[in-house]
Design an enzyme around this catalytic site. Structure first.
Site: not given
Ligand code: GAR
Length: 217
Positions: A67, A111, A176
């Site tokens: 990562r 989110h 959103e």
């Protein structure tokens, strides 16, 4: 007016990226998108970005040993594009603490829940299972913990008796698309800033109604 130069990492269809791109298409908007970056080569959002004339790049996470290396490559692409701010838009990879620190207080996420409720995946299914009456979405600055960080703006929707996860998701997604550009505007204008773990308004108060979703059009 210098516009905030924003990089937008995506992983999929890119509807939130599109909402940001539509806002940024107004020359009076205080931010512009300088790069849309996808970890998925086939992300539909790449084509949507190109239709706006926005430069795109693919950084495929499968090509990196870990990562940290992937996140470093993302930062390098964002820096090369001149980004000084990042808006995650349906970017579905966990970020390293190193990436989050590099972009600390210059990194927003959207989110699909009213945080701190329902962090993680399958938020709409879990909201229905929990029997909540209100659900919604959050734009927040990113911290190393998953779906954590100072909240800029939220919008709530009612959960209706015959809602499915799909119908609820669609109602939340529409919100959103309203609050992400509105939150970016507040941040880019310097109307809000992070103080500790909260977002405060420059003009003397913190939290509260005026940072809730803007009025319906
Ligand atoms: C959006 O609902 C976004 O909130 C969610 O993924 C979807 C992406 O849709 N993000 C997360 O769950 C991140 N924790 P989009 O690609 O059409 O914007």
């Amino acid at each position: 007016m210098a516009r905030l130069k924003v990089g937008v990492p995506i992983s999929g269809r890119g509807s939130n990226m599109t909402a940001l791109a539509e806002a940024c298409a107004d020359p009076g908007f205080p931010a512009e998108i300088v790069l849309v970056l996808s970890n998925e080569p086939d992300a539909a959002g790449l084509g949507r970005a190109q239709a706006f004339g926005i430069p795109t790049a693919v950084v495929d996470h499968r090509g990196f040993p870990d990562r940290a290396a992937f996140d470093a490559a993302m930062t390098a692409r964002l820096e090369a594009a001149g980004a000084d701010f990042v808006c995650l838009a349906g970017f579905m990879r966990l970020l390293t603490a190193g990436f989050v620190e590099r972009w600390r207080d210059r990194l927003l996420n959207v989110h699909p829940s009213l945080l701190p409720a329902f962090r993680g995946l399958d938020t709409h299914e879990r909201a229905l299972a929990a029997g909540v009456r209100l659900h919604g979405c959050t734009v927040h600055f990113v911290r190393p913990e998953l779906d954590d960080g100072p909240i800029v703006m939220q919008a709530a929707v009612p959960v209706l008796p015959d809602d499915t996860a799909g119908s609820l998701a669609a109602r939340v997604l529409a919100q959103e698309h309203r609050i992400y550009p509105a939150a970016l505007r507040l941040v880019a204008e310097g109307a809000v800033r992070v103080e500790g773990e909260r977002v405060v308004h420059r003009r003397g108060w913190s939290g509260g109604g005026a940072l809730a979703a803007p009025p319906l059009p």
